[in-house]
Design a protein around this motif. Structure first.
Motif, PDB file in Angstrom:
ATOM      1  N   CYS A 120       1.016  -1.255   0.143  1.00 46.97           N
ATOM      2  CA  CYS A 120      -0.093   0.121  -0.171  1.00 46.97           C
ATOM      3  C   CYS A 120       0.804   1.391   0.020  1.00 46.97           C
ATOM      4  O   CYS A 120       1.620   1.507   0.681  1.00 46.97           O
ATOM      5  CB  CYS A 120      -0.888  -0.085   1.200  1.00 46.97           C
ATOM      6  SG  CYS A 120      -1.981   1.439   1.324  1.00 46.97           S
ATOM      7  N   VAL A 156     -15.428   4.070   3.132  1.00 48.07           N
ATOM      8  CA  VAL A 156     -14.177   4.463   3.867  1.00 48.07           C
ATOM      9  C   VAL A 156     -13.231   3.481   3.649  1.00 48.07           C
ATOM     10  O   VAL A 156     -12.902   2.777   4.314  1.00 48.07           O
ATOM     11  CB  VAL A 156     -14.328   4.629   5.484  1.00 48.07           C
ATOM     12  CG1 VAL A 156     -13.182   5.276   6.125  1.00 48.07           C
ATOM     13  CG2 VAL A 156     -15.824   5.394   5.700  1.00 48.07           C
ATOM     14  N   MET A 157     -12.552   3.713   2.342  1.00 51.47           N
ATOM     15  CA  MET A 157     -11.426   2.843   1.882  1.00 51.47           C
ATOM     16  C   MET A 157     -10.409   3.569   1.299  1.00 51.47           C
ATOM     17  O   MET A 157      -9.355   2.938   0.345  1.00 51.47           O
ATOM     18  CB  MET A 157     -12.234   1.893   0.693  1.00 51.47           C
ATOM     19  CG  MET A 157     -12.898   0.766   1.140  1.00 51.47           C
ATOM     20  SD  MET A 157     -13.144  -0.476  -0.331  1.00 51.47           S
ATOM     21  CE  MET A 157     -14.221  -1.482   0.416  1.00 51.47           C
ATOM     22  N   GLU A 161      -6.704   4.043   8.306  1.00 50.64           N
ATOM     23  CA  GLU A 161      -7.264   2.901   8.946  1.00 50.64           C
ATOM     24  C   GLU A 161      -8.473   3.303   9.649  1.00 50.64           C
ATOM     25  O   GLU A 161      -8.265   4.129  10.952  1.00 50.64           O
ATOM     26  CB  GLU A 161      -6.380   2.001   9.786  1.00 50.64           C
ATOM     27  CG  GLU A 161      -6.840   0.949  10.687  1.00 50.64           C
ATOM     28  CD  GLU A 161      -7.931   0.098   9.720  1.00 50.64           C
ATOM     29  OE1 GLU A 161      -7.756  -0.261   8.846  1.00 50.64           O
ATOM     30  OE2 GLU A 161      -9.176  -0.084  10.575  1.00 50.64           O
ATOM     31  N   PRO A 162      -9.653   3.436   9.320  1.00 47.17           N
ATOM     32  CA  PRO A 162     -10.671   3.934   9.929  1.00 47.17           C
ATOM     33  C   PRO A 162     -10.805   3.772  11.559  1.00 47.17           C
ATOM     34  O   PRO A 162     -11.271   4.359  12.340  1.00 47.17           O
ATOM     35  CB  PRO A 162     -12.040   3.471   9.275  1.00 47.17           C
ATOM     36  CG  PRO A 162     -11.458   2.571   8.314  1.00 47.17           C
ATOM     37  CD  PRO A 162      -9.997   2.812   7.962  1.00 47.17           C
ATOM     38  N   SER A 192     -13.964  -0.135   5.627  1.00 49.36           N
ATOM     39  CA  SER A 192     -12.819  -1.208   5.542  1.00 49.36           C
ATOM     40  C   SER A 192     -11.886  -1.107   6.541  1.00 49.36           C
ATOM     41  O   SER A 192     -11.342  -0.092   6.730  1.00 49.36           O
ATOM     42  CB  SER A 192     -12.574  -0.993   4.153  1.00 49.36           C
ATOM     43  OG  SER A 192     -11.392  -1.973   3.872  1.00 49.36           O
ATOM     44  N   THR A 193     -11.497  -2.328   7.210  1.00 49.46           N
ATOM     45  CA  THR A 193     -10.561  -2.590   7.961  1.00 49.46           C
ATOM     46  C   THR A 193      -9.444  -3.333   7.739  1.00 49.46           C
ATOM     47  O   THR A 193      -9.790  -4.415   7.116  1.00 49.46           O
ATOM     48  CB  THR A 193     -10.990  -2.674   9.422  1.00 49.46           C
ATOM     49  OG1 THR A 193     -10.039  -2.694  10.369  1.00 49.46           O
ATOM     50  CG2 THR A 193     -11.793  -4.099   9.641  1.00 49.46           C
ATOM     51  N   CYS A 194      -8.044  -3.065   8.238  1.00 50.06           N
ATOM     52  CA  CYS A 194      -7.002  -4.313   7.874  1.00 50.06           C
ATOM     53  C   CYS A 194      -7.260  -5.289   9.115  1.00 50.06           C
ATOM     54  O   CYS A 194      -6.638  -6.357   9.168  1.00 50.06           O
ATOM     55  CB  CYS A 194      -6.005  -3.446   8.182  1.00 50.06           C
ATOM     56  SG  CYS A 194      -5.505  -2.755   9.717  1.00 50.06           S
ATOM     57  N   SER A 215      -9.947  -6.364   5.025  1.00 49.16           N
ATOM     58  CA  SER A 215      -8.945  -6.741   4.308  1.00 49.16           C
ATOM     59  C   SER A 215      -8.324  -7.910   4.746  1.00 49.16           C
ATOM     60  O   SER A 215      -7.393  -8.040   5.690  1.00 49.16           O
ATOM     61  CB  SER A 215      -7.845  -5.154   4.201  1.00 49.16           C
ATOM     62  OG  SER A 215      -8.535  -4.314   3.872  1.00 49.16           O
ATOM     63  N   HIS A 217      -6.669 -10.689   2.106  1.00 50.18           N
ATOM     64  CA  HIS A 217      -5.486 -10.626   1.373  1.00 50.18           C
ATOM     65  C   HIS A 217      -4.476 -11.849   1.687  1.00 50.18           C
ATOM     66  O   HIS A 217      -3.587 -12.020   0.774  1.00 50.18           O
ATOM     67  CB  HIS A 217      -4.523  -9.593   1.738  1.00 50.18           C
ATOM     68  CG  HIS A 217      -5.047  -8.230   1.484  1.00 50.18           C
ATOM     69  ND1 HIS A 217      -5.983  -8.044   0.498  1.00 50.18           N
ATOM     70  CD2 HIS A 217      -5.147  -6.906   2.246  1.00 50.18           C
ATOM     71  CE1 HIS A 217      -6.500  -6.520   0.570  1.00 50.18           C
ATOM     72  NE2 HIS A 217      -5.787  -6.019   1.299  1.00 50.18           N
ATOM     73  N   SER A 259      -6.335  -8.925  -2.129  1.00 47.32           N
ATOM     74  CA  SER A 259      -5.511  -8.173  -3.388  1.00 47.32           C
ATOM     75  C   SER A 259      -4.926  -9.008  -3.899  1.00 47.32           C
ATOM     76  O   SER A 259      -3.953  -9.922  -3.247  1.00 47.32           O
ATOM     77  CB  SER A 259      -4.924  -7.048  -2.912  1.00 47.32           C
ATOM     78  OG  SER A 259      -5.619  -6.053  -2.395  1.00 47.32           O
ATOM     79  N   ILE A 288      -9.312  -8.152  -5.911  1.00 47.60           N
ATOM     80  CA  ILE A 288      -8.646  -7.011  -6.426  1.00 47.60           C
ATOM     81  C   ILE A 288      -7.195  -7.248  -7.036  1.00 47.60           C
ATOM     82  O   ILE A 288      -6.249  -7.442  -6.220  1.00 47.60           O
ATOM     83  CB  ILE A 288      -8.499  -5.821  -5.359  1.00 47.60           C
ATOM     84  CG1 ILE A 288      -9.746  -5.760  -4.539  1.00 47.60           C
ATOM     85  CG2 ILE A 288      -8.052  -4.505  -6.017  1.00 47.60           C
ATOM     86  CD1 ILE A 288      -9.598  -5.341  -3.062  1.00 47.60           C
ATOM     87  N   ASN A 291      -2.677  -3.312  -7.220  1.00 45.55           N
ATOM     88  CA  ASN A 291      -2.016  -2.048  -8.002  1.00 45.55           C
ATOM     89  C   ASN A 291      -0.643  -2.075  -7.751  1.00 45.55           C
ATOM     90  O   ASN A 291      -0.452  -1.557  -6.522  1.00 45.55           O
ATOM     91  CB  ASN A 291      -3.118  -1.152  -7.621  1.00 45.55           C
ATOM     92  CG  ASN A 291      -3.296  -0.095  -8.634  1.00 45.55           C
ATOM     93  OD1 ASN A 291      -2.634  -0.022  -9.481  1.00 45.55           O
ATOM     94  ND2 ASN A 291      -4.780   0.533  -8.556  1.00 45.55           N
ATOM     95  N   ILE A 293       2.837  -0.482  -6.980  1.00 46.30           N
ATOM     96  CA  ILE A 293       3.333   1.012  -6.419  1.00 46.30           C
ATOM     97  C   ILE A 293       5.009   0.708  -6.713  1.00 46.30           C
ATOM     98  O   ILE A 293       5.396  -0.388  -6.649  1.00 46.30           O
ATOM     99  CB  ILE A 293       3.072   1.307  -5.132  1.00 46.30           C
ATOM    100  CG1 ILE A 293       3.583   0.282  -3.938  1.00 46.30           C
ATOM    101  CG2 ILE A 293       1.739   1.460  -5.051  1.00 46.30           C
ATOM    102  CD1 ILE A 293       3.515   0.591  -2.568  1.00 46.30           C
TER     103      ILE A 293
HETATM  104  N1  SAH Z   1      -6.984   0.725   6.095  1.00 52.14           N
HETATM  105  C1  SAH Z   1      -8.257   0.008   5.651  1.00 52.14           C
HETATM  106  C2  SAH Z   1      -8.859   1.054   4.503  1.00 52.14           C
HETATM  107  C3  SAH Z   1      -8.277   1.358   3.536  1.00 52.14           C
HETATM  108  S1  SAH Z   1      -7.211   0.603   2.401  1.00 52.14           S
HETATM  109  C4  SAH Z   1      -8.173  -1.416   5.258  1.00 52.14           C
HETATM  110  O1  SAH Z   1      -6.993  -2.020   5.250  1.00 52.14           O
HETATM  111  O2  SAH Z   1      -8.872  -2.121   4.965  1.00 52.14           O
HETATM  112  C5  SAH Z   1      -8.713  -0.185   1.105  1.00 52.14           C
HETATM  113  C6  SAH Z   1      -8.247  -1.377   0.529  1.00 52.14           C
HETATM  114  O3  SAH Z   1      -7.306  -1.107  -0.437  1.00 52.14           O
HETATM  115  C7  SAH Z   1      -7.597  -2.289   1.350  1.00 52.14           C
HETATM  116  O4  SAH Z   1      -8.193  -3.552   0.997  1.00 52.14           O
HETATM  117  C8  SAH Z   1      -6.240  -2.357   0.936  1.00 52.14           C
HETATM  118  O5  SAH Z   1      -5.592  -3.381   1.669  1.00 52.14           O
HETATM  119  C9  SAH Z   1      -6.354  -2.289  -0.102  1.00 52.14           C
HETATM  120  N2  SAH Z   1      -5.159  -1.956  -0.938  1.00 52.14           N
HETATM  121  C10 SAH Z   1      -4.111  -0.983  -0.704  1.00 52.14           C
HETATM  122  N3  SAH Z   1      -3.003  -0.797  -1.222  1.00 52.14           N
HETATM  123  C11 SAH Z   1      -3.266  -1.650  -2.442  1.00 52.14           C
HETATM  124  C12 SAH Z   1      -2.926  -1.890  -3.620  1.00 52.14           C
HETATM  125  N4  SAH Z   1      -1.567  -1.122  -3.939  1.00 52.14           N
HETATM  126  N5  SAH Z   1      -3.513  -2.816  -4.625  1.00 52.14           N
HETATM  127  C13 SAH Z   1      -4.741  -3.443  -4.363  1.00 52.14           C
HETATM  128  N6  SAH Z   1      -5.055  -3.031  -3.118  1.00 52.14           N
HETATM  129  C14 SAH Z   1      -4.783  -2.163  -2.225  1.00 52.14           C
END
Ligand code: SAH
Length: 349
Positions: A120, A156-157, A161-162, A192-194, A215, A217, A259, A288, A291, A293
């Motif tokens: 992320c 809220v995504m 981290e909400p 959405s939460t981790c 989340s 993953h 993801s 998902i 994405n 980085i």
């Molecule tokens: N902190 C919260 C909400 C924000 S992130 C959470 O963890 O859910 C929103 C979502 O995007 C989360 O599922 C996160 O894991 C995902 N995410 C973050 N970066 C990403 C990326 N590079 N590719 C795919 N999903 C990603």
């Protein structure tokens, strides 16, 4: 004297505040509607309150208005990405996604994030601070004004981290769904939460009708720890139990976000293990493709692998969708635009 953040107060708090100014309590409802329905940006615009009261409010209160620094519009799907400046100069990003069923806004809950998920972009520079309820709300208000259409769904995504900004999140939910405000239905709100387990349980106990997204993953504790540092604190089974508890308390189906990262969590074995982990739960899985980085070497699986993963889950009677990737041409993923704006070089073309 410290100023009062008037847009973060609920109607009851505002009534008490107005009473301390020597005003009739019914004024509070008028002011509240100016703030949350008509969404004015100054007290002077509140035409049915006296000039004297408007002056008192200007003196005693802050009125949070986010300034739009930048808007990027996707040529592919009309997705809009906004960069907003907060009153203290920090910047945050929000996204508008246009669907057939309505307009959905994805908001940030913090400036930066301290959760450290490996894939992320939002967490690379750590946490600066949590957003106030008004700062969360105003992302939605500003976007609604910009497009001149109603916002029907909120997720809220975005960055942050909400559940790490819990009290402000709860107040935000209260204000967003209030009948004297924008009055968005709780069912049209997703948080959405981790996986901060005690807060997930606390949220469940509030018995709201919002959707909780976890989340996930990874389908094993070992892999989850490699991707998400928070997993060191809360074990996978505790997190899944908290999701079950959320469903028991609220009757709301939980969403699992997953993801897919090539060669990390995308094999047939991973899918089988995931199916077993959540089997029998009233849930939905959102796949998902990660994405990429720049700071990390994570790659997306190819489309065939994504489909195979989906099929495996479906064969095990699990509800699953592949998240449409909106706004790929405009730094759609969390934190990429903000980081680029701040002078980072993270966003991959
Ligand atoms: N902190 C919260 C909400 C924000 S992130 C959470 O963890 O859910 C929103 C979502 O995007 C989360 O599922 C996160 O894991 C995902 N995410 C973050 N970066 C990403 C990326 N590079 N590719 C795919 N999903 C990603």
């Amino acid at each position: 004297m410290e100023k009062t953040d008037i847009k973060s107060m609920n109607l009851e708090e505002l009534s008490q505040f107005v009473a301390t100014l020597g005003e009739k309590r019914f004024r509070a409802k008028q002011i509240y509607q100016w703030l949350h329905q008509k969404q004015v940006s100054s007290f002077g615009e509140m035409t049915n309150i006296s000039k004297g009261l408007a002056e008192k409010l200007t003196e005693r209160c802050t009125l949070t208005n986010l300034a739009t620094e930048l808007v990027q519009i996707s040529k592919q799907d009309g997705t809009r990405k906004y960069l907003f400046a907060l009153p203290d100069g920090n910047v945050i990003e929000s996204v508008l996604m246009r669907y057939k069923h309505g307009n959905s806004v994805c908001i940030s809950s913090q400036v930066g994030c301290r959760m450290g998920c490996r894939f992320c972009a939002s967490t690379l520079d750590g946490l600066v601070r949590g957003l106030t309820p008004a700062e969360m709300l105003d992302q939605i208000y500003q976007i609604g004004k910009d497009i001149g259409e109603r916002i029907s769904n909120v997720v809220v995504m975005g960055t942050g981290e909400p559940l790490d900004n819990f009290e402000n999140l709860l107040k935000f939910i209260e204000l967003l769904t209030d009948e004297n405000g924008l009055h968005i239905s709780q069912r049209n709100l997703t948080v959405s939460t981790c996986g901060i387990v005690p807060r997930m349980r606390e949220l469940a106990d509030r018995k709201l009708q919002i959707t909780l997204a976890l989340s996930l993953h990874a389908s094993s504790q070992k892999k989850r720890m490699e991707l998400m540092p928070v997993a060191n604190k809360y074990e996978l089974h505790e997190v899944i139990d908290a999701c079950r508890y959320y469903f028991e308390q609220t009757g709301r189906r939980v969403t699992f976000e997953y993801s897919l990262v090539a060669g990390v969590n995308d094999t047939d074995g991973d899918a089988a293990e995931l199916a077993k982990l959540i089997s029998g739960m009233n849930c939905h899985v959102n796949l998902i493709p990660v994405n990429p980085i720049r700071e990390r070497s994570f790659r997306q699986p190819d489309h065939t692998a994504v489909l195979a993963f989906k099929n495996k889950l479906e064969k095990n009677a699990i509800n699953v969708t592949i998240r449409r990737e909106m706004g790929r041409d405009i730094d759609g993923a969390c934190g990429q635009l903000r980081k680029r704006y701040a002078g980072g070089t993270d966003a991959k073309e």
